[in-house]
Design a protein around this motif. Structure first.
Motif, PDB file in Angstrom:
ATOM      1  N   SER A 169      32.984 -14.383  13.608  1.00 61.20           N
ATOM      2  CA  SER A 169      32.930 -13.568  14.833  1.00 61.20           C
ATOM      3  C   SER A 169      34.312 -13.166  15.337  1.00 61.20           C
ATOM      4  N   TYR A 172      35.387 -10.697  18.390  1.00 63.36           N
ATOM      5  CA  TYR A 172      34.279 -10.606  19.355  1.00 63.36           C
ATOM      6  C   TYR A 172      34.233 -11.786  20.316  1.00 63.36           C
ATOM      7  N   LEU A 173      35.269 -12.607  20.325  1.00 62.85           N
ATOM      8  CA  LEU A 173      35.244 -13.843  21.102  1.00 62.85           C
ATOM      9  C   LEU A 173      36.287 -13.819  22.213  1.00 62.85           C
ATOM     10  N   ASP A 174      36.176 -14.785  23.131  1.00 62.19           N
ATOM     11  CA  ASP A 174      37.164 -14.878  24.208  1.00 62.19           C
ATOM     12  C   ASP A 174      38.318 -15.786  23.780  1.00 62.19           C
ATOM     13  N   GLU A 175      39.336 -15.817  24.611  1.00 57.72           N
ATOM     14  CA  GLU A 175      40.561 -16.558  24.284  1.00 57.72           C
ATOM     15  C   GLU A 175      40.301 -18.046  24.074  1.00 57.72           C
ATOM     16  N   GLU A 176      39.371 -18.603  24.859  1.00 60.41           N
ATOM     17  CA  GLU A 176      39.065 -20.031  24.722  1.00 60.41           C
ATOM     18  C   GLU A 176      38.511 -20.356  23.338  1.00 60.41           C
ATOM     19  N   ALA A 177      37.694 -19.456  22.806  1.00 55.77           N
ATOM     20  CA  ALA A 177      37.122 -19.675  21.475  1.00 55.77           C
ATOM     21  C   ALA A 177      38.224 -19.697  20.417  1.00 55.77           C
ATOM     22  N   TYR A 178      39.188 -18.783  20.553  1.00 56.80           N
ATOM     23  CA  TYR A 178      40.287 -18.753  19.582  1.00 56.80           C
ATOM     24  C   TYR A 178      41.166 -19.994  19.710  1.00 56.80           C
ATOM     25  N   LYS A 179      41.387 -20.446  20.932  1.00 58.47           N
ATOM     26  CA  LYS A 179      42.146 -21.692  21.127  1.00 58.47           C
ATOM     27  C   LYS A 179      41.422 -22.861  20.478  1.00 58.47           C
TER      28      LYS A 179
END
Length: 194
Positions: A169, A172-179
Motif C-alpha cells: 500500500s 496510500y498510507l499516512d505518516e504513522e504507517a510509514y514510521k
C-alpha cells in the motif's frame, strides 16, 4: 559482521531510501561493517552481453562485474532493498543478478546438480509495493515473490535467507504507517544482527 547492501531505487526521497538509511544506521549501531552499492548512483550497466559471458569463460571477468563479486565475496550478509515493479525486481537489479551472480562465481554444476558457491552467507530482502499486502497474499504473489528471490536467487547460490519484509500500500498510507514500517525494519535488523 560485514554487510553488503545492494540498493535499487532511483529516487532519494523515496520510502526505499528511508529504509536504506534505517538499515545502515541500525547495523552501524550494532557495530557491523556496512557497504552500500546504490545501483542507480553507480549507473550500473545491467545488460548481460555476449562479450561478458565470453570474457568470464576465458577467465577475464569484466572489471565492473569483478568489483561487485569482490564485495559479495567479502560480505557475511547480503541485503537487497528494492521496490516490486511489475511483480519482480527492477531491471537494474535483475541485471545485477544476471551479471554478478554468474556461473562459476555464485554457483556451478556437477554430476549431482547445482553447486552452491556462496554458502556461509546470510541474506535479507526488503521490498515495497503499491498493492495492499492482503491482495498480494490472497493472489499468491507474496509467496511467489519469496520463492523467486529467497529460493531462486539466495538459496540457489547457498545464501541462507533469514527474512523477507514486504511492505504494501505504498503511496496510500499516512505518516504513522510509514514510521511503523521503518520501526519494523529496525526491529528486524536488531533481531538478526545485534
Amino acid at each position: 559482521m560485514k554487510h553488503l547492501i545492494v540498493y535499487a531505487h532511483p529516487y532519494p526521497e523515496s520510502l526505499n531510501h528511508a529504509i536504506l538509511e534505517t538499515t545502515v544506521n541500525t547495523l552501524k549501531k550494532n557495530d557491523n561493517e556496512v557497504v552500500v552499492r546504490d545501483l542507480y548512483a553507480l549507473d550500473f550497466q545491467p545488460v548481460l552481453k555476449p562479450e561478458d559471458t565470453a570474457a568470464m569463460k576465458a577467465g577475464n571477468t569484466p572489471n565492473d562485474i569483478k568489483t561487485e563479486q569482490e564485495f559479495i565475496a567479502e560480505a557475511d550478509v547480503i541485503t537487497f532493498i528494492y521496490p516490486i515493479w511489475w511483480t519482480g525486481l527492477p531491471a537494474i537489479l535483475k541485471g545485477y543478478v544476471d551479471r554478478v551472480f554468474a556461473f562459476g562465481f555464485a554457483y556451478s554444476a556437477g554430476e549431482e546438480g547445482t553447486i552452491k558457491l556462496l554458502k556461509g552467507k546470510k541474506g535479507l530482502i526488503i521490498n515495497t509495493h503499491g498493492h495492499p499486502n492482503e491482495v498480494y497474499d490472497e493472489m499468491g504473489m507474496t509467496a511467489g515473490l519469496k520463492v523467486t528471490s529467497d529460493t531462486g536467487i539466495f538459496d540457489f547460490t547457498g545464501i541462507e535467507p533469514v527474512d523477507h519484509l514486504l511492505f504494501g500500500s505504498i503511496g496510500y498510507l499516512d505518516e504513522e504507517a510509514y514510521k511503523g514500517m521503518l520501526k519494523k525494519v529496525e526491529d528486524t535488523i536488531n533481531s538478526h544482527f545485534s
